[in-house]
Write an enzyme that holds these catalytic residues in place. Sequence first.
Site, mmCIF file in Angstrom:
data_model
loop_
_atom_site.group_PDB
_atom_site.id
_atom_site.type_symbol
_atom_site.label_atom_id
_atom_site.label_comp_id
_atom_site.label_asym_id
_atom_site.label_seq_id
_atom_site.Cartn_x
_atom_site.Cartn_y
_atom_site.Cartn_z
ATOM 1 C CG HIS A 122 77.717 -32.509 35.096
ATOM 2 N ND1 HIS A 122 77.364 -33.872 35.588
ATOM 3 C CD2 HIS A 122 76.666 -32.819 34.097
ATOM 4 C CE1 HIS A 122 76.196 -34.086 34.813
ATOM 5 N NE2 HIS A 122 75.901 -34.267 34.181
ATOM 6 C CG ASP A 123 78.885 -33.906 39.439
ATOM 7 O OD1 ASP A 123 78.390 -33.643 40.106
ATOM 8 O OD2 ASP A 123 77.726 -33.257 38.667
ATOM 9 N N GLY A 168 78.630 -37.372 32.171
ATOM 10 C CA GLY A 168 78.469 -37.011 33.623
ATOM 11 C C GLY A 168 78.910 -38.404 34.313
#
Length: 280
Positions: free
Chosen positions: A138-139, A156
């Site tokens: 994520h991100d 992440g």
Amino acid sequence: MGCDGNGCGSFSEFTLNKKSGIHPTAIIEPGAQIGENVTIGPYTVIESDVVIGAESTIGPHVVIGNGTRIGNKCKIFKGASIGLEPQDKKYAGEKTFTIIGDNTLIREFVTVNRGTTESMETRIGSDCWIMAYCHIAHDCVIGNDVTISNGLAMAGHVEVGNHVTIGGIVPIHQFTRIGDYAMVASVARPFTDVVPYALVGADPTRIAGINSVGLERRGYSQEQIKHIKKAYKILFRMELSLNAAIEKLQEEYKDNKDVMFIVDFVKKSQRGIMRMGKDM
């Protein structure tokens, strides 16, 4: 690329385009937006809030989650899982996105998680090659023309610049940044920031010099490469403190955009920068 968090600019409405080749066993939820001449293989699942650009190919047994925006002429191979919920205990089902640029290739069993509320999106640029069994958390933000070999595990909030090459079986620590034109060897462990133009060795993981071959292939002149090498010498070899090295580079190379690019990257580092091996 024509995509953002709201959709792709080349579409006027959410619809299944009649010119697309969709296998009858594929599950396309209502509201998915499929461009012209898109191929979708057997047993693939496309959730409702998904945009797939024209002339893309989605292989069999692929899952593409809500909030995913895929550009034109992409190719996603068997078993990939793109844009599903992030592996983050803080995530509570918020509306977030996965953005993938044009002409990007994603090989078998790659997993790409969508963003969290911290940045709202995970982003992969255009003209990238993501090889089999890689995980992009994520991100993360990956630039354009990035090649990643098999088995990478990217935590992440990682940032990867443009024109970067990363070898196979590489774990990347969360919040690490890898600068433009860097090349990271297989099984290296980049747990601190890698400055632009670096060649990273694996045993031990240290900067081994500059990525001269990669720079030459992308049109950098010998004069440009010479100045980057001198900047590396000041930054890594002169036994200066980091602040002193930055000041020296700013004094001697204030009009050199390549060197100032390194300086700007170092000044923004939160995790610290990877150093050059003493035996290099």
